[in-house]
Design a protein around this motif. Structure first.
Motif, short mmCIF file in Angstrom:
data_model
loop_
_atom_site.label_atom_id
_atom_site.label_comp_id
_atom_site.label_asym_id
_atom_site.label_seq_id
_atom_site.Cartn_x
_atom_site.Cartn_y
_atom_site.Cartn_z
N PRO A 64 10.99 13.22 0.47
CA PRO A 64 12.09 12.74 1.00
C PRO A 64 13.40 13.57 0.50
CG PRO A 64 11.44 10.86 -0.42
CD PRO A 64 10.26 11.87 -0.43
N GLY A 65 14.22 13.79 1.37
CA GLY A 65 15.27 14.68 1.09
C GLY A 65 16.21 14.76 2.32
N ASN A 66 16.89 16.12 2.28
CA ASN A 66 17.78 16.37 3.37
C ASN A 66 16.97 16.55 4.75
OD1 ASN A 66 19.98 15.72 2.02
ND2 ASN A 66 20.30 17.88 1.28
N LYS A 67 15.85 17.48 4.45
CA LYS A 67 15.05 17.69 5.71
C LYS A 67 13.95 16.67 6.18
CE LYS A 67 12.31 21.56 7.25
NZ LYS A 67 13.27 22.17 8.34
N PHE A 68 13.53 16.05 5.03
CA PHE A 68 12.45 14.99 5.55
C PHE A 68 13.06 13.56 5.11
CE2 PHE A 68 10.08 19.14 4.76
CZ PHE A 68 9.67 19.20 5.73
N GLN A 69 12.80 12.66 5.96
CA GLN A 69 13.08 11.11 5.87
C GLN A 69 11.81 10.42 6.10
OE1 GLN A 69 15.91 12.65 8.04
NE2 GLN A 69 16.33 13.57 6.04
N PHE A 70 11.49 9.44 5.18
CA PHE A 70 10.04 8.76 5.50
C PHE A 70 10.98 7.26 5.82
CE2 PHE A 70 8.11 11.27 2.05
CZ PHE A 70 7.99 12.33 2.86
N THR A 96 7.22 6.44 9.95
CA THR A 96 7.78 7.31 10.53
C THR A 96 8.09 8.53 9.56
OG1 THR A 96 8.49 5.80 12.33
CG2 THR A 96 9.42 8.13 12.12
N LEU A 97 7.84 9.88 10.09
CA LEU A 97 8.35 11.08 9.43
C LEU A 97 9.44 11.61 10.29
CD1 LEU A 97 8.13 13.13 7.12
CD2 LEU A 97 6.39 14.29 8.54
N VAL A 98 10.64 11.91 9.66
CA VAL A 98 11.60 12.26 10.47
C VAL A 98 11.95 13.91 9.75
CG1 VAL A 98 14.08 12.21 11.08
CG2 VAL A 98 12.84 10.23 10.95
N MET A 127 1.01 -1.21 -0.04
CA MET A 127 0.04 0.08 -0.03
C MET A 127 0.71 1.11 0.08
SD MET A 127 -3.05 1.08 2.78
CE MET A 127 -3.70 -0.14 2.50
N GLY A 128 0.65 2.10 -0.94
CA GLY A 128 1.59 3.29 -1.00
C GLY A 128 1.18 4.31 0.21
N SER A 129 2.18 5.27 0.86
CA SER A 129 2.03 6.08 1.72
C SER A 129 2.51 7.34 1.44
CB SER A 129 2.90 5.66 2.90
OG SER A 129 4.37 5.56 2.69
N LEU A 130 1.84 8.32 1.80
CA LEU A 130 2.09 9.86 1.60
C LEU A 130 1.96 10.68 2.63
CD1 LEU A 130 2.09 11.82 -0.90
CD2 LEU A 130 -0.32 11.83 -0.86
N PHE A 131 2.83 11.41 2.88
CA PHE A 131 2.94 12.40 3.95
C PHE A 131 2.59 13.86 3.45
CE2 PHE A 131 5.45 9.26 5.96
CZ PHE A 131 5.10 9.16 7.42
N LEU A 132 1.59 14.55 4.27
CA LEU A 132 1.32 15.80 3.83
C LEU A 132 1.69 16.77 4.93
CD1 LEU A 132 -2.19 15.07 2.47
CD2 LEU A 132 -0.33 15.24 1.03
N TYR A 133 1.79 18.28 4.60
CA TYR A 133 2.15 19.22 5.48
C TYR A 133 1.13 20.30 5.13
CZ TYR A 133 4.04 23.26 7.87
OH TYR A 133 4.30 24.48 8.72
N LEU A 134 0.30 20.58 5.87
CA LEU A 134 -0.79 21.65 5.55
C LEU A 134 -1.49 21.40 4.32
CD1 LEU A 134 0.85 24.97 6.70
CD2 LEU A 134 -0.77 23.49 7.92
N LEU A 135 -1.65 19.82 4.02
CA LEU A 135 -2.11 19.55 2.79
C LEU A 135 -1.39 19.64 1.57
CD1 LEU A 135 -5.90 20.92 3.04
CD2 LEU A 135 -5.01 18.82 3.71
N ARG A 136 -0.08 19.77 1.84
CA ARG A 136 0.94 19.60 0.83
C ARG A 136 1.71 18.78 0.86
NH1 ARG A 136 3.12 24.18 2.14
NH2 ARG A 136 5.30 23.47 2.71
N GLU A 137 1.80 17.96 -0.08
CA GLU A 137 2.61 16.75 -0.19
C GLU A 137 4.13 16.98 0.07
OE1 GLU A 137 3.70 12.80 -3.00
OE2 GLU A 137 2.59 14.39 -3.64
N LEU A 138 4.76 16.04 0.83
CA LEU A 138 5.92 16.11 1.31
C LEU A 138 6.84 15.24 0.44
CD1 LEU A 138 5.69 16.62 5.12
CD2 LEU A 138 6.21 18.41 3.67
#
Length: 513
Positions: free
Chosen positions: A14-20, A28-30, A1-12
């Protein structure tokens, strides 16, 4: 099943700032090195199924520091205020002051402050004492009240309290004024609710005193002129606005004390009474009711009460038996009527009943009507009039004339008769009846009444009595004959004298004509 993280309804992504990360059913969102602006709503979406969390990122603790230190040495004067100052790089810095190892707190001795520039100030205040303190006060509604204290130093700060609550001036009802050493709390127009315990406080001293505010007392109903009647109750009454205020009563300048005849009552609700039971004529005069500085005056007039009846009638009473015998008895009752009058008629010590006599009491006379008079009722009676003050009796002779009285008899041959022992000045009529063995005839009547009197009258009075001469031992008089001799020749004159204004007169001489 695909997962999706959102911030204020804006998709995040992965990169230097966010890791899944995911481990089975755990996702987990880091966020690396979060900042305040990263605060907000984060959402995990798993094929349309969402889970939401809110992140709050606090700013890092500031780096506060002193940019200006306290002076190492400060000079001050004994009993004068001394201020210490320093400055920090932010007004948000929390600063504590210490005296040695003891923390200094805001108090009457210390004033601690800090402004927007980060300047911190500690003022060590001189102790202010009160040289003039508050005293208990008693005032009346609408009074202007001035509470005053005096400090030992000018321009000191003084706070005013009622109970535990600090007083804030409103400029209308309450003012607080200071000038030099004098400090005043002024209440422009006192109200009952202003009463209480007042306190003035300096940084090291306080003084307290109670304020009592009484009703603005006045007479809602004062004394007026009152009219009373002797022996009756008289009530003088006042009503005060102040229901708690006492009052005293005075007759003229003399204070009235209660006794068996005089009552003083406080009825409550501001009403007071002076009650005079069985008023006397001597009670008439000016009365005063005094309450504090208030005074009300009234005049009492005492009218003389009724006296007992006085009978003004001597009789006799004469009347026929052919009809009810009516006569009136004048009487007098002086003073104001207070009780009903009673009237009775007695014979042989017993009162006649209403069956025998009808009695009507009028304004100035009592009317008696003997309903069925008869000759055998002729005799002495006693009239009795009474009221609440007493009674008076008077004996009276009542003659009930029953027609003709037998005065004498003659033989068949004697046709004259001398009727003696008549009462002078009374009128009589006569009749004569013939008698035989069968009885008496119808009477023969005299043509008219006669008046029992001499055929002649007394002479008229002499006229023109004059003194013609006099000396130390004699006086000469002359007069003229009376106009009438009364039907008989004048036989002489009687001369009398009286000394000065004496009531006695003296026979001087009897001169024959």
């Amino acid at each position: 099943m695909g997962s999706l993280f959102l911030y204020l309804l804006r998709e995040l992504f992965p990169g230097n700032k966010f890791q899944f990360k995911s481990d089975g059913d755990v996702y987990t969102l880091v966020i690396d090195k979060p900042r305040v602006e990263d605060s907000g709503k984060y959402t995990l979406d798993l094929g349309g199924v969402q889970s939401t969390a809110f992140l709050t990122v606090e700013p890092p603790d500031p780096n506060f520091k002193f940019v200006r230190n306290l002076q190492r040495y400060i000079d001050g004067y004994l009993k004068e205020d001394v201020s210490l100052e320093c400055q920090v790089n932010s007004h948000k810095a929390i600063v504590h002051w210490y005296h040695g190892d003891t923390q200094a707190e805001e108090s009457e001795h210390y004033t601690i402050g800090k402004d927007m520039m980060g300047i911190c100030r500690l003022t060590i205040q001189r102790p202010v004492r009160f040289r003039k303190k508050l005293k208990p006060m008693n005032h009346t509604e609408k009074d202007k009240i001035i509470m005053e204290v005096e400090t030992d130093y000018p321009d000191a700060e003084v706070k005013w309290f009622k109970g535990d609550e600090e007083i804030k001036p409103d400029g209308k009802h309450v003012k607080i004024m200071s000038e030099g050493r004098k400090h005043q709390l002024v209440i422009k127009s006192a109200k009952l609710v202003d009463a209480g315990e007042f306190t003035a406080k300096s940084n090291s001293d306080s003084t307290s005193a109670p304020l009592n505010v009484s009703y603005l007392n006045k007479y809602i109903k004062g004394l007026g002129d009152v009219e009373g009647v002797e022996r009756e109750k008289v009530v003088l009454e006042v009503e005060l606005a102040d229901h708690t205020a006492p009052c005293s009563w005075f007759f003229g300048e003399k204070m009235i004390e209660p006794n068996e005849r005089i009552e003083i009552k406080n009825l409550g609700g501001g009403k007071h009474q002076l009650i005079i039971n069985s008023a006397e004529l001597e009670d008439e005069g000016d009365y005063f009711c005094k309450s504090g500085r208030l005074e009300s005056q009234g005049h009492l007039t005492v009218i003389k009460g009724e006296s007992k009846p006085k009978i003004k009638f001597d009789g006799p009473v004469v009347g026929p038996v052919s009809k009810p015998l009516t006569f009136e008895v004048p009487y007098k009752v002086s003073g104001k009527k207070q009780t009903e009058m009673q009237a009775k008629l007695f014979r042989n010590g017993k009162p006649l009943s209403s069956k025998d006599v009808e009695i009507v009491i009028k304004d100035k006379v009592v009317q008696y009507k003997i309903k069925k008079p008869s000759r055998d009722q002729t005799g002495d009676y006693e009239i009795k009039l009474s009221n609440g003050q007493g009674e008076e009796t008077k004996k009276v002779f009542i003659n009930m004339q029953g027609g003709w009285d037998l005065v004498g008899e003659t033989t068949p041959d004697t046709l004259t008769y001398k009727c003696e022992d008549l009462i002078p000045k009374r009128k009589y009529r006569f009749r004569v009846k013939a008698v035989n063995k069968l009885g008496e005839s119808e009477p023969g009547m005299s043509k008219a009444e006669i008046l029992a009197k001499d055929p002649w009258d007394e002479p008229g009075k002499p006229g023109n009595v004059e003194l013609t001469d006099w000396d130390k031992d004699h006086a000469d008089l002359k007069w003229t004959k009376p106009e009438s001799d009364g039907g008989a020749p004048i036989t002489g004159y009687v001369i009398e004298f009286k000394v000065g204004r004496s009531l006695a007169s003296y026979h001087c001489r009897h001169l024959r004509a």
